[in-house]
Design an enzyme around this catalytic site. Sequence first.
Site, PDB file in Angstrom:
ATOM      1  N   ASP A   9      14.331 102.779  33.242  1.00 35.73           N
ATOM      2  CA  ASP A   9      14.993 104.085  33.351  1.00 35.73           C
ATOM      3  C   ASP A   9      16.180 103.924  34.298  1.00 35.73           C
ATOM      4  O   ASP A   9      16.013 103.911  35.524  1.00 35.73           O
ATOM      5  CB  ASP A   9      14.003 105.124  33.874  1.00 35.73           C
ATOM      6  N   ASP A  54      17.061  61.962  34.966  1.00 38.86           N
ATOM      7  CA  ASP A  54      15.693  62.349  35.351  1.00 38.86           C
ATOM      8  C   ASP A  54      14.747  61.764  34.314  1.00 38.86           C
ATOM      9  O   ASP A  54      14.809  62.129  33.139  1.00 38.86           O
ATOM     10  CB  ASP A  54      15.564  63.874  35.423  1.00 38.86           C
ATOM     11  N   ASP A  86      11.455  59.230  40.273  1.00 36.55           N
ATOM     12  CA  ASP A  86      11.946  59.206  38.890  1.00 36.55           C
ATOM     13  C   ASP A  86      13.333  59.835  38.750  1.00 36.55           C
ATOM     14  O   ASP A  86      13.780  60.082  37.631  1.00 36.55           O
ATOM     15  CB  ASP A  86      10.963  59.937  37.971  1.00 36.55           C
ATOM     16  N   ASP A  87      14.009  60.123  39.857  1.00 34.14           N
ATOM     17  CA  ASP A  87      15.367  60.669  39.834  1.00 34.14           C
ATOM     18  C   ASP A  87      16.346  59.547  40.181  1.00 34.14           C
ATOM     19  O   ASP A  87      16.264  58.961  41.268  1.00 34.14           O
ATOM     20  CB  ASP A  87      15.513  61.829  40.832  1.00 34.14           C
ATOM     21  N   ASP A 138      -2.443  66.912 109.587  1.00 37.22           N
ATOM     22  CA  ASP A 138      -3.283  65.988 108.833  1.00 37.22           C
ATOM     23  C   ASP A 138      -4.353  66.790 108.103  1.00 37.22           C
ATOM     24  O   ASP A 138      -4.767  67.858 108.582  1.00 37.22           O
ATOM     25  CB  ASP A 138      -3.937  64.951 109.754  1.00 37.22           C
ATOM     26  N   GLU A 176      -3.795  68.136 102.926  1.00 37.92           N
ATOM     27  CA  GLU A 176      -2.514  67.799 103.562  1.00 37.92           C
ATOM     28  C   GLU A 176      -1.476  68.881 103.293  1.00 37.92           C
ATOM     29  O   GLU A 176      -0.695  69.254 104.185  1.00 37.92           O
ATOM     30  CB  GLU A 176      -2.017  66.453 103.027  1.00 37.92           C
ATOM     31  N   ASP A 205      -5.741  63.738 113.041  1.00 38.45           N
ATOM     32  CA  ASP A 205      -6.805  63.225 112.187  1.00 38.45           C
ATOM     33  C   ASP A 205      -8.170  63.536 112.766  1.00 38.45           C
ATOM     34  O   ASP A 205      -9.096  63.949 112.069  1.00 38.45           O
ATOM     35  CB  ASP A 205      -6.603  61.720 112.007  1.00 38.45           C
ATOM     36  N   ASP A 246     -38.607  94.894  48.535  1.00 38.40           N
ATOM     37  CA  ASP A 246     -37.570  94.776  49.539  1.00 38.40           C
ATOM     38  C   ASP A 246     -36.198  94.896  48.867  1.00 38.40           C
ATOM     39  O   ASP A 246     -36.103  95.299  47.704  1.00 38.40           O
ATOM     40  CB  ASP A 246     -37.701  93.453  50.304  1.00 38.40           C
TER      41      ASP A 246
END
Length: 1739
Positions: free
Chosen positions: A567, A810, A884-885, A1184, A1222, A1313, A1515
């Site tokens: 349409d 090809d 193959d190309d 220390d 330290e 120390d 069940d």
Amino acid sequence: MGQTVTTPLSLTLDHWKDVERTAHNQSVEIRKRRWVTLCSAEWPTFNVGWPRDGTFNPDIITQVKIKVFSSGPHGHPDQVPYIVTWEALAADPPPWVKPFVHPKPPPLLLPPSAPSLPPEPPFPTPPQSSLYPALTSPLNTKPRPQVLPDSGGPLIDLLTEDPPPYRDPGPSSSDGNGGSGEVAPTEGAPDSSPMVSRLRGRREPPVADSTTSQAFPLRQGGNGQFQYWPFSSSDLYNWKNNNPSFSEDPAKLTALIESVLLTHQPTWDDCQQLLGTLLTGEEKQRVLLEARKAVRGEDGRPTQLPNDINDAFPLERPDWDYNTQRGRNHLVHYRQLLLAGLQNAGRSPTNLAKVKGITQGPNESPSAFLERLKEAYRRYTPYDPEDPGQETNVAMSFIWQSAPDIGRKLERLEDLKSKTLGDLVREAEKIFNKRETPEEREERIRRETEEKEERRRAEDEQREKERDRRRHREMSKLLATVISGQRQDRQGGERRRPQLDHDQCAYCKEKGHWARDCPKKPRGPRGPRPQASLLTLDDQGGQGQEPPPEPRITLKVGGQPVTFLVDTGAQHSVLTQNPGPLSDKSAWVQGATGGKRYRWTTDRRVHLATGKVTHSFLHVPDCPYPLLGRHLLTKLKAQIHFEGSGAQVVGPMGQPLQVLTLNIEDEYRLHETSKGPDVPLGSTWLSDFPQAWAETGGMGLAFRQAPLIISLKATSTPVSIKQYPMSQEARLGIKPHIQRLLDQGILVPCQSPWNTPLLPVKKPGTNDYRPVQDLREVNKRVEDIHPTVPNPYNLLSGLPPSHQWYTVLDLKDAFFCLRLHPTSQSLFAFEWKDPEMGISGQLTWTRLPQGFKNSPTLFDEALHRDLADFRIQHPDLILLQYVDDLLLAATSELDCQQGTRALLQTLGDLGYRASAKKAQICQKQVKYLGYLLKEGQRWLTEARKETVMGQPTPKTPRQLREFLGTAGLCRLWIPGFAEMAAPLYPLTKTGTLFKWGPDQQKAYQEIKQALLTAPALGLPDLTKPFELFVDEKQGYAKGVLTQKLGPWRRPVAYLSKKLDPVAAGWPPCLRMVAAIAVLTKDVGKLTMGQPLVILAPHAVEALVKQPPDRWLSNARMTHYQALLLDTDRVQFGPIVALNPATLLPLPEEGLQHDCLDILAEAHGTRPDLTDQPLPDADHTWYTDGSSFLQEGQRRAGAAVTTETEVIWAKALPAGTSAQRAELIALTQALKMAAGKKLNVYTDSRYAFATAHIHGEIYRRRGLLTSEGKEIKNKDEILALLKALFLPKRLSIIHCPGHQKGNHAEARGNRMADQAAREVATRETPETSTLLIENSAPYTREHFHYTVTDIKDLTKLGATYDDAKKCWVYQGKPVMPDQFTFELLDFLHQLTHLSFSKTKALLERSYSPSYMLNRDRTLKDITETCKACAQVNASKSAVKQGTRVRGHRPGTHWEIDFTEVKPGLYGYKYLLVFVDTFSGWVEAFPTKKETAKVVTKKLLEEIFPRFGMPQVLGTDNGPAFVSKVSQTVADLLGVDWKLHCAYRPQSSGQVERMNRTIKETLTKLTLATGSRDWVLLLPLALYRARNTPGPHGLTPYEILYGAPPPLVNFPDPDMAKVTHNPSLQAHLQALYLVQHEVWRPLAAAYQEQLDRPVVPHPFRVGDTVWVRRHQTKNLEPRWKGPYTVLLTTPTALKVDGIAAWIHAAHVKAADTRIEPPAESTWRVQRSQNPLKIRLTRGTS
């Protein structure tokens, strides 16, 4: 003995020069490798008797020649030179061939005499053995003289004689006695070997009445002494080559050696020669070892004494004299042991899979199959198939592994257990002999096909008649409507004719006469009335006209086909059916009947002929037809043509529009313009080279390539996948392709253990299907080979710009040009059934199939090998190959045409075929691999651009990856692609939230815009140097590769890449070095090692030669120097300023700078930071950190000291490392010296380097490692970098640790120390990690009491302490209610303990504060915790209910399926019926658990015996909830009640009966020793029916009113008691007894029902948690919360779950838990006016 075997093939290879000379004389050329392949692999498959080692037999050569010269597709013209050369060698043999040529009958020669041994006195015959025959007594005949052949020639014809062992010639006879005189030839024939006798029979006339004898290596001569005749080389050669190897078939080779040992009586040397010839070294050693194990001692048992073993079976030549009795006895014993060793060594390991793999062949008789099966048992199992105890196993294998038709009939035999193996074989033979012949089968198929066609034809005729009848009826109605409408128009309304006067003519409207007397009215017979035209335009608006043909088109919207009316007047497209979710947008639609507002749909994916697009439709249910408006027609590029046949809607190129689907990476092909080749192929190129085109040459075959053998992985086993269901349309679509491939021999029927499914794929734009095989499982089991397919990225680098004339070819069906070896063809089998062709089985490929992972590599290598000669012969041409190309390039049109002709001729000669439709021959502009090549440049095709531009905005990570993948193929044309796409890549990672923001939209648009403006790139010219311009910005390397073209620089490629996290954090100059290194490595793929000049705005060469060691690691430095300092390939140009847009140099010079100076300035965080002591420092401190193990715990501490005192010391949490300590100490010193001048000493290289160098490096790279992970001690490093700026002036100095001197530096370091170790040892470390920037903890000053808190404290009796500014209770400060909640909530989030356990922990632990309302707050927290509610178990407070039972037997049944293992005879399940009133049980073994089984047993077993049940309880199993079961119940009026899911107590009676039956069956199987539970089921039912119930009555008593028949069985002679009055009385009383039993039971059951049951506490509207019955790992136990909608006394229904839930499976949810999001309900209209759709959404 021991000489090398010579064969014709090896003979020709040794004299190859002579063979080539013979071929040259025949005017042919041959190749040595091809010669070997044809002789050993190809010609033996012709089935004419050609051996794999070749032959010079002229008859066999002639047969092969006929096959080779055969006309048609079965001929082999490529093999003509080779068979002609073979024939020439046989016809005119050179000297080295003559001994092997088939000999002519020679003249009569006397047989040679055998050497004799010195005579010995006669000796007694050795005792006879069951293995060896007794030696015959010597004949007293004189040996005939014998002429020995020339020692230089072969003794026999190695290729034409049959192999031994030979048939026994029978007993010898003689007519006369021996004498000393000369004996006639008829009486004294000497003993000779069978081979000599056979040769003499061929080469000499037969000697009449000659004496025959047995010829062995040891035989008794005429003088009574044994003579030694060694094995001939031909015997050994034929035995080896005409029998399988010992590892392949040990039984057959053992039988051969046994016959040789039996008939030839070989010596020890002969046995060694025999073993060395027929066995490999390893096999021989195994046989000898087994033989030595078989040596027995004096007690008759195997011995281990070496002396006895060496005496009986020596490994070195023994001193055995075969002319003595003792020596012959030793030889007999040796042969017996050797035979035992062969038998023991030939036993294979137990492998039942090998036995199972023995199946009956299509034309194999059952008896032959049984022999093969028994042989497999002997070889692969330790069982003897002849043992009666193994007869059952052999019989089962015989049945299961027979042909399918025989096996099925054998399984259905009655009383199968009692059948013996012989009975089964006889039955199988009957079935085998009654099989229909191939002719009968073809006749049956033909007859069935004809009947089917006849029925189809009759049905079509009937439908056509019905369609015509319906069409005529509708046409009649339509005509009646038209005519009546026209009459109504004439009779009424505005068109009513004016009223006539009484004297007015109705025909001419004149007055004075009537119409019947009108002179103007024509006279004569009335003609036929014209038919009403329904479709004319001049019908004056008559009613009932059919509208003109409307153009329609079918598109696929959202995966569903929708037919639209085209349409052009509609602006938007319209859908009428329910399209799914609608958007919030709406539009006002103005139609012919007024206006109305309609809503839009959400974006739908539409498949157009131009690709996939997303489009939003208007949903207008009132529209009579879906409309295709102008908006979508524009996307479709549709064209509408009005012709005589009606309106047609076509695409932009005139093709019909179809539904189209394809991969996104191939979408660019949709936009390609199909341009025919400039050169008319049909006129010249097709006719000149018919063998080179697929359209004229047919299917190709690369005859120079040997058949391919596919190697499997070592652990691979065959895979068998059944064929997927296929629609009739698809099957009919691929049927012509299958037929074509079968006719061409590419597909052949087969029987293979491998099978993979076949997938029909519809070709885009057509209704044609093509078969595609799913080989993914095969690919997993095949060995991987290294892929050698060229890289498209740099393939065009080998194409120089000077070659501007191109040809593109090809190859069609390229993979089918390579053959598969027969041993590998079975891997690719698939199912195919075609009754019309008589095919029902498997087909496989004889050529290389598509979809196989190694096919591209195998074909690419094969084509490269075949085209190698072409490249050598045409060095001026450029030939590029991508699988193959093919692309052929030349410098001129003439060269291109000549090269193309040569290439086509070569391809045709080699057996390859090109596609004429796709060929582009001798053009200056071609398309290759998706690129446009023109004038030495490559362009992006418009198709590729439109593909990217046409993609919608990504909505998912997958769509984004598709876009980036498609755009990434074009990144060489987009400058700075990596930088543009940077905002997009994070959204593609797994687990990342996909959030499309402005940055992503901007990057998306920039990529599209850059693609539209993509320039042309020049092809790389490997004869010129390359220039690489590089720039770097914010961690992204960008560059352009150029080459000089006159005075200009022509771009070859644009490059961009993101730097790694380490390089991205470097200073700008070093980032430039990394960028150059990254792009130089990528550029190498295009430059192919040609000289490269690098131009950048930095002095990179100096940085590379003298790199700063602070930033670069040794490994990275070595890599950069090796890559960039290769002066033969890489050179650095002058520093240039680059244009940011083009990356090309600007005309003006850029700002000059020294990179080394900038790096020196950028290496540190604080510019004035130094490592030399400050002379005017305010403080000199020593820091220390210490970390050590003490009593199994790592303790740590940090300290800041002077030389004599401790400034700061603190213990650190357990587990703190020394490096972290330290950093903490150094940071603390800097913070305490804020605003002062500080000298700080540290003995930590880690802390010193972090402060001076590494800290800044870490900060620049985002505190990440080279792997992109976060560095260790991140928080401490950041705190240190921040604290560096606190002192006014700062010097951080490194000092050696643990110094022993007495100077200030050593004293201060020892002090620090010691202080760190002491504080770590003395103080208890904190339980939480020390944070440098921690907020102050809460103190009493932070306590804020609310009015409610004060009221509670007053009631509690607490007092306010003004000094402490807090409330005090029991001597402790009181914590406010809010603080209590926060503390307890945090504690619960850590532990998720219950209320009672948390309370117990709090009471046992010491708390310095009193928690206000602790218990109430803690209870609220634990009850409202959502995680605890979802996971914690809950005790069911629901009391057990009462089951409803029937009021009489047979009215109420409970049904259930239970599985019984192991299954027997196919029965795996037991269908159990339990009558709830009496407890009577019925159980039936079934093979399936389906609704069909349930209804069948219900109607055939329960209903005839017990009547129609009123109630059935089951069940929610699939067999009970299916539509079949429920429909049967509705039709019969049965109330089928489904119990609660996951509540077996609801079906408790049948569940308990299942357990009872299984337990009884288990006991019975243990007691009887039988596993046949089907046979034992009646006994189990007998026990269940006669077991007393809760009321002391058995189900038998309740049902029949009599005691169970346990002991008193009736008398077998029933005739005596048939008319006994007591029996009649018993039968009469049965009715009364049953009622006396049933009524009390029914009353008792009713009393249970009337007993009040306490219902569950849940009500409608409550919020509950529902138990999750099948939980996965770490998944919560409860789901929800849900709202209760309906309730019963024992179950309830909740919102969101369809099934009823038992009350024991829910628990109440606390109302204070976050409620689920409020739901809003939306009402939508549906197609049915009586229905509405309710949709729930979350607000």
